[in-house]
Write a protein that holds these residues in place. Structure first.
Motif, PDB file in Angstrom:
ATOM      1  N   UNK A   3       7.176  17.089  -5.691  1.00 39.70           N
ATOM      2  CA  UNK A   3       5.981  16.048  -5.479  1.00 39.70           C
ATOM      3  C   UNK A   3       4.897  16.701  -5.061  1.00 39.70           C
ATOM      4  N   UNK A   4       3.649  16.823  -5.501  1.00 35.80           N
ATOM      5  CA  UNK A   4       2.530  17.489  -5.152  1.00 35.80           C
ATOM      6  C   UNK A   4       1.673  16.292  -4.008  1.00 35.80           C
ATOM      7  N   UNK A   5       1.572  15.057  -4.412  1.00 34.96           N
ATOM      8  CA  UNK A   5       0.852  14.181  -3.664  1.00 34.96           C
ATOM      9  C   UNK A   5       1.945  12.699  -3.314  1.00 34.96           C
ATOM     10  N   UNK A   6       1.303  11.951  -2.346  1.00 31.36           N
ATOM     11  CA  UNK A   6       2.165  10.655  -2.214  1.00 31.36           C
ATOM     12  C   UNK A   6       1.273   9.502  -2.370  1.00 31.36           C
ATOM     13  N   UNK A   7       1.904   8.418  -2.545  1.00 29.13           N
ATOM     14  CA  UNK A   7       1.104   7.155  -2.853  1.00 29.13           C
ATOM     15  C   UNK A   7       1.252   6.210  -1.733  1.00 29.13           C
ATOM     16  N   UNK A   8       0.483   5.953  -0.877  1.00 27.72           N
ATOM     17  CA  UNK A   8       0.465   5.199   0.270  1.00 27.72           C
ATOM     18  C   UNK A   8      -0.085   3.882   0.278  1.00 27.72           C
ATOM     19  N   UNK A   9       0.590   2.846   0.397  1.00 30.56           N
ATOM     20  CA  UNK A   9       0.222   1.467   0.463  1.00 30.56           C
ATOM     21  C   UNK A   9       0.586   0.998   1.896  1.00 30.56           C
ATOM     22  N   UNK A  10      -0.440   0.246   2.545  1.00 28.73           N
ATOM     23  CA  UNK A  10      -0.543  -0.137   3.969  1.00 28.73           C
ATOM     24  C   UNK A  10      -0.666  -1.712   3.666  1.00 28.73           C
ATOM     25  N   UNK A  11       0.462  -2.144   4.219  1.00 26.71           N
ATOM     26  CA  UNK A  11       0.528  -4.003   3.879  1.00 26.71           C
ATOM     27  C   UNK A  11       0.163  -4.489   5.299  1.00 26.71           C
ATOM     28  N   UNK A  12      -0.600  -5.633   5.244  1.00 26.32           N
ATOM     29  CA  UNK A  12      -0.868  -6.676   6.471  1.00 26.32           C
ATOM     30  C   UNK A  12       0.165  -7.705   5.935  1.00 26.32           C
ATOM     31  N   UNK A  13       0.314  -8.694   6.840  1.00 24.18           N
ATOM     32  CA  UNK A  13       0.889  -9.980   6.860  1.00 24.18           C
ATOM     33  C   UNK A  13       0.694 -10.760   5.231  1.00 24.18           C
ATOM     34  N   UNK A  14      -0.910 -10.796   5.044  1.00 23.89           N
ATOM     35  CA  UNK A  14      -1.117 -11.616   4.022  1.00 23.89           C
ATOM     36  C   UNK A  14      -2.094 -10.692   2.845  1.00 23.89           C
ATOM     37  N   UNK A  15      -2.180  -9.368   3.239  1.00 20.00           N
ATOM     38  CA  UNK A  15      -3.005  -8.607   2.084  1.00 20.00           C
ATOM     39  C   UNK A  15      -2.543  -7.170   2.213  1.00 20.00           C
TER      40      UNK A  15
END
Length: 134
Positions: A3-15
């Motif tokens: 892999x050359x890059x990552x996919x970052x997802x930051x989740x809060x309780x409601x969004x």
């Protein structure tokens, strides 16, 4: 295939706080200290402490976020971070102050509230038990 890059997802309780593709590296804080993630790192799970999370993309450069406690999960190129609260800020000093003043103080208040609730529950159970024996 590397892999050359990552996919970052930051989740809060409601969004969803952040959803970034093309992430080159991530640095997060755990009880054991800071650790870094690069795209080819093995899959992992980490419990996060309140602190500074850093990620870097080629287009945006280095981004700093204050995050509350939570969990980080890396599977392949996908990194999912689930935290109670997250904030961005103008600089590292401001974000560090946010972590110290808001996240850690609220955690102390929550612990105090939990202790009071435990005492109330214990008292209720004692009284309830004494009524059953009468």
């Amino acid at each position: 295939m590397p892999f050359t890059t990552m996919h970052l997802k930051i989740l809060l309780p409601f969004q969803v706080f952040t959803d970034k593709i093309g992430v080159l590296r991530i640095v997060a804080e755990t009880r054991a200290g800071s650790f870094g993630l690069l795209p080819n790192r093995l899959d992992c799970v980490a419990a996060l402490e309140p602190g500074i999370l850093i990620y870097e993309t080629e287009s945006d450069g280095e981004i700093l976020l204050a995050v509350d406690e939570g969990v980080l999960i890396k599977t392949g190129p996908d990194v999912l971070v689930s935290v109670r609260r997250a904030m961005d800020g103008p600089d590292l000093g401001h974000l560090r102050d946010t972590v110290e003043q808001e996240f850690l103080i609220l955690d102390e208040q929550e612990q105090s509230m939990r202790l009071v609730l435990m005492k109330l529950e214990a008292g209720f159970l004692r009284r309830f038990t004494s009524f059953q024996h009468d």
